[in-house]
Scaffold this motif. Structure first.
Motif, short mmCIF file in Angstrom:
data_model
loop_
_atom_site.label_atom_id
_atom_site.label_comp_id
_atom_site.label_asym_id
_atom_site.label_seq_id
_atom_site.Cartn_x
_atom_site.Cartn_y
_atom_site.Cartn_z
N GLN A 93 0.82 -1.21 0.00
CA GLN A 93 0.00 0.00 0.00
C GLN A 93 0.85 1.27 0.00
O GLN A 93 0.58 2.22 -0.74
CB GLN A 93 -0.92 0.01 1.22
CG GLN A 93 -1.83 1.24 1.30
CD GLN A 93 -2.81 1.31 0.15
OE1 GLN A 93 -3.67 0.43 0.02
NE2 GLN A 93 -2.71 2.33 -0.67
N GLU A 94 1.90 1.27 0.81
CA GLU A 94 2.74 2.47 0.91
C GLU A 94 3.50 2.74 -0.38
O GLU A 94 3.71 3.89 -0.75
CB GLU A 94 3.72 2.34 2.08
CG GLU A 94 3.08 2.35 3.46
CD GLU A 94 2.37 3.65 3.77
OE1 GLU A 94 2.62 4.67 3.08
OE2 GLU A 94 1.56 3.67 4.72
N THR A 213 8.20 5.03 5.43
CA THR A 213 9.52 5.63 5.23
C THR A 213 10.33 4.84 4.21
O THR A 213 10.97 5.41 3.33
CB THR A 213 10.30 5.69 6.56
OG1 THR A 213 9.52 6.39 7.52
CG2 THR A 213 11.63 6.38 6.38
N LEU A 214 10.30 3.53 4.32
CA LEU A 214 11.04 2.70 3.37
C LEU A 214 10.50 2.90 1.95
O LEU A 214 11.27 3.05 0.99
CB LEU A 214 10.96 1.23 3.75
CG LEU A 214 11.72 0.28 2.82
CD1 LEU A 214 13.21 0.63 2.77
CD2 LEU A 214 11.53 -1.16 3.24
N ALA A 215 9.19 2.93 1.80
CA ALA A 215 8.58 3.12 0.48
C ALA A 215 8.99 4.48 -0.10
O ALA A 215 9.30 4.60 -1.29
CB ALA A 215 7.06 3.02 0.57
N VAL A 219 11.14 4.94 -3.62
CA VAL A 219 10.64 5.72 -4.76
C VAL A 219 11.58 6.87 -5.07
O VAL A 219 11.88 7.15 -6.23
CB VAL A 219 9.21 6.22 -4.48
CG1 VAL A 219 8.77 7.20 -5.56
CG2 VAL A 219 8.24 5.05 -4.41
N ARG A 220 12.05 7.55 -4.03
CA ARG A 220 12.95 8.69 -4.25
C ARG A 220 14.27 8.26 -4.88
O ARG A 220 14.75 8.86 -5.85
CB ARG A 220 13.22 9.40 -2.92
CG ARG A 220 14.11 10.65 -3.08
CD ARG A 220 14.33 11.35 -1.75
NE ARG A 220 15.14 10.54 -0.85
CZ ARG A 220 14.77 10.21 0.38
NH1 ARG A 220 13.60 10.60 0.86
NH2 ARG A 220 15.57 9.50 1.15
N ASN A 221 14.87 7.20 -4.35
CA ASN A 221 16.18 6.78 -4.85
C ASN A 221 16.12 6.11 -6.23
O ASN A 221 17.12 6.07 -6.95
CB ASN A 221 16.85 5.83 -3.85
CG ASN A 221 17.32 6.55 -2.59
OD1 ASN A 221 17.33 7.76 -2.52
ND2 ASN A 221 17.68 5.79 -1.58
#
Length: 230
Positions: A93-94, A213-215, A219-221
């Motif tokens: 979901q995240e 936070t992990l998601a 996505v950012r990296n």
């Protein structure tokens, strides 16, 4: 088959300056990615390798019997299984939440299937979290009606609780194993079954992490190499 993609990561991501991040991405079949219109995100495969002192300390008085020890072990294993499953669906979901949030500013060429619909379709087809890896890509495509599936695998290695680990790290001058989170996110083409994109990510250091936070970090990296960009 795959449950690979990519953790309640039962761990919140609070990273200190000593934490390290290593990640790599690779488009394995770029031409297949251009044909995708609808992508489903699967529940993550999660492995937890950690020790929490409150979970393994016997709270009774006297010497515990073999029956008590065995029951405690079973309770511990059941708790781990429950936590892995919970984290698996939270990460699913995240990850969707993060992709949709980024898509609002940087539109992708594909749409991502709502995870509720994904999970409902899997359930109707008799595909569960426990037997997901037993099904072929063709079976997943028939159940989900998508062009590709994005999946993930996450492993948390936490040799000791954060507080204890930090104390020992100071006392031993950094000689104890550090916490580590390894995540692999993949995209498979439903028509061919081929692995067409892969992103590997590793976090090492003093970590206390949650799925959101992990998601967000994933996505950012992966933003520069994530497929489906205009």
């Amino acid at each position: 088959m795959l449950r690979s993609l990519g953790v309640a990561l039962v761990f919140a991501l609070t990273m200190t300056a000593c934490s390290q991040r290593v990640y790599t991405a690779k488009a394995l079949v770029p031409e297949a990615l251009t044909q995708h219109k609808l992508v489903a995100i699967l529940p993550f495969e999660v492995r937890l390798d950690r020790i929490r002192m409150q979970d393994i300390t016997y709270a009774g008085t006297g010497t515990p019997s073999e029956t008590t020890i065995e029951q405690h072990r079973k309770n511990w294993e059941e708790k781990q299984i429950s936590q892995r499953r919970e984290v698996a669906y939270q990460l699913q979901q995240e990850l969707l939440n993060q992709l949709v949030a980024r898509q609002a500013k940087h539109p992708y060429k594909v749409q991502f299937q709502n995870v509720t619909e994904t999970n409902n379709r899997l359930e109707r087809a008799g595909i569960t979290y426990d037997n997901l890896n037993d099904h072929s890509m063709a079976e997943l495509q028939a159940a989900l009606g998508v062009d590709a599936v994005l999946s993930g695998e996450t492993s948390l290695f936490q040799p000791m609780p954060n507080g204890v680990a930090v104390a020992l790290l100071v006392l031993t001058n950094g000689s104890i194993p550090q916490n580590e989170v390894q995540t692999s996110v993949t995209i498979h083409d439903c028509r061919s079954g081929d692995l067409v994109w892969k992103f590997d990510h590793q976090l090492v250091g003093d970590l206390s992490t949650n799925p959101a936070t992990l998601a967000r970090i994933l996505v950012r990296n992966s933003a520069r190499t994530f497929p489906y960009r205009p």
